[in-house]
Design a protein around this motif. Structure first.
Motif, PDB file in Angstrom:
ATOM      1  N   TYR A 126      20.191  -2.870  55.171  1.00 39.03           N
ATOM      2  CA  TYR A 126      19.701  -1.538  55.541  1.00 39.03           C
ATOM      3  C   TYR A 126      18.459  -1.701  56.418  1.00 39.03           C
ATOM      4  N   LYS A 127      17.548  -0.790  56.441  1.00 36.43           N
ATOM      5  CA  LYS A 127      16.396  -0.819  57.347  1.00 36.43           C
ATOM      6  C   LYS A 127      16.900  -0.925  58.790  1.00 36.43           C
ATOM      7  N   TRP A 128      16.524  -1.977  59.506  1.00 41.00           N
ATOM      8  CA  TRP A 128      16.801  -2.125  60.935  1.00 41.00           C
ATOM      9  C   TRP A 128      18.287  -2.336  61.238  1.00 41.00           C
ATOM     10  N   LEU A 129      19.071  -2.723  60.236  1.00 43.44           N
ATOM     11  CA  LEU A 129      20.510  -2.890  60.437  1.00 43.44           C
ATOM     12  C   LEU A 129      21.288  -1.615  60.131  1.00 43.44           C
ATOM     13  N   MET A 130      20.609  -0.591  59.671  1.00 41.55           N
ATOM     14  CA  MET A 130      21.118   0.785  59.653  1.00 41.55           C
ATOM     15  C   MET A 130      22.423   0.949  58.881  1.00 41.55           C
TER      16      MET A 130
END
Length: 352
Positions: free
Chosen positions: A199-203
């Protein structure tokens, strides 16, 4: 900062459409998915409602794993699937020899530091050092564990210096890319262990993480979480002994979290196809524009940390979504952010 446009509340970025509201600057906590990934996930939920096939999720998991390997610059066969960063780091920590010496930086994210500290009963000693002194302190330690980009303030580790120090001293290196993969160009095949969340920057929807284990380090990791998915072909290793694990890092796999696998497979191959230097230029350009507008020097990171009394309240009133870490404002700029977001921040923080 080319490649991003705004139409009403819809934004297009690097060939994808997003629905984030203006002022969303909290990717360091949770990313915004592309619209087509949401459609894929919605369809998967519908298939589940009417009777899904479990093998489909395994295919999604393999697609995401291979894409993550390209994003961080490691061979796909060295990557294992897990549920969280702490679980995978814990696997490395539990395999350290008694009395091992581990080096981390001060204020490291605890999913990186805690698994090693939890081995204190075996004599494992964890030492903290300022980030700037990390490479010069490697000697005398068996393993260095550090985030490539620090969650607390966006500081980027000096990986070249760390790689040279580790090579000179024989220390192993574990790198957490959770705050780096997706915006920072990475080529980490030299590290012994590379771990990161989806999650985070890899969405993607939270629930998957990956661990790359260098070939020379794989034999040192006992698969304490071994289950049916750790076999070369899970469908032939689901029942009975003897133990029969995959010959690659797949022997460390846990079975995929269904919807995390679907969302990751929808998003990560696209991220892996991007020019990450262009993505970095876009994200860092926006972050440094905020700093310049506040009369502060550039930092070259997509995450910035600000100590501004009353600033959090003004940002909230202006409609900016952010986080607070270690008593400071944390803003994170990703590929779906625009100059509009910069203007919102400056409008709030420049006000008297």
């Amino acid at each position: 900062m080319a490649g991003v446009g705004t139409v009403d509340s819809m934004r297009t970025a690097f060939g994808k459409t997003f629905d984030n509201d203006p002022g969303f600057l909290n990717t360091a906590s949770i990313g915004v998915p592309p619209r087509d990934a949401v459609e894929e996930l919605t369809a998967a939920v519908e298939r589940w409602r009417t009777g899904a096939k479990i093998p489909d999720y395994g295919d999604h998991g393999d697609i995401a794993k291979q894409a993550w390997a390209r994003i961080v610059g490691v061979p796909a066969e060295t990557v294992a699937l897990g549920g969280s960063v702490a679980q995978l780091v814990g696997l490395v920590a539990s395999n350290l020899p008694d009395g091992a010496r581990v080096l981390v930086v001060k204020q490291e994210f605890t999913s990186v530091a805690f698994p090693f500290a939890a081995q204190e009963h075996r004599g494992v000693k964890v030492s903290e050092v300022d980030g700037a002194a990390l490479a010069s302190t490697v000697d005398g330690h068996d393993l260095v564990a550090v985030s490539v980009v620090q969650s607390v303030d966006g500081t980027i580790a000096d990986l070249d210096a760390l790689r040279d120090a580790a090579k000179a001293t024989g220390a192993r290196v574990l790198l957490d890319v959770s705050q780096a993969a997706g915006w920072l160009p990475l080529d980490l095949s030299w590290a012994d262990f590379v771990v990161g969340a989806n999650y985070k920057w890899l969405m993607s929807p939270k629930g998957a993480s990956w661990l790359a284990v260098a070939p020379g380090a794989l034999d040192s990791v006992t698969p304490h979480n071994a289950g049916w998915w750790a076999g070369e072909d899970p469908w032939t290793s689901a029942y009975g002994l003897p133990l029969r694990l995959a010959g690659t890092a797949r022997r460390l796999d846990v079975s995929p979290s269904w919807f995390a696998a679907v969302g990751s497979a929808a998003t990560l191959p696209w991220i892996a196809s991007l020019d990450m230097a262009e993505v970095r230029e876009h994200c860092v350009g926006l972050a440094d524009s905020v700093l310049a507008g506040l009369g502060l020097p550039p930092r070259g990171s997509a995450i910035i940390s600000l100590d501004m009394p009353g600033g959090a309240e003004r940002l909230t009133e202006t409609g900016v979504t952010f986080s607070q870490r270690a008593g400071r404002i944390r803003l994170a700029f990703h590929l779906y952010n625009t100059a509009e977001d910069v203007a919102l921040v400056l409008r709030a923080l420049r006000s008297e």
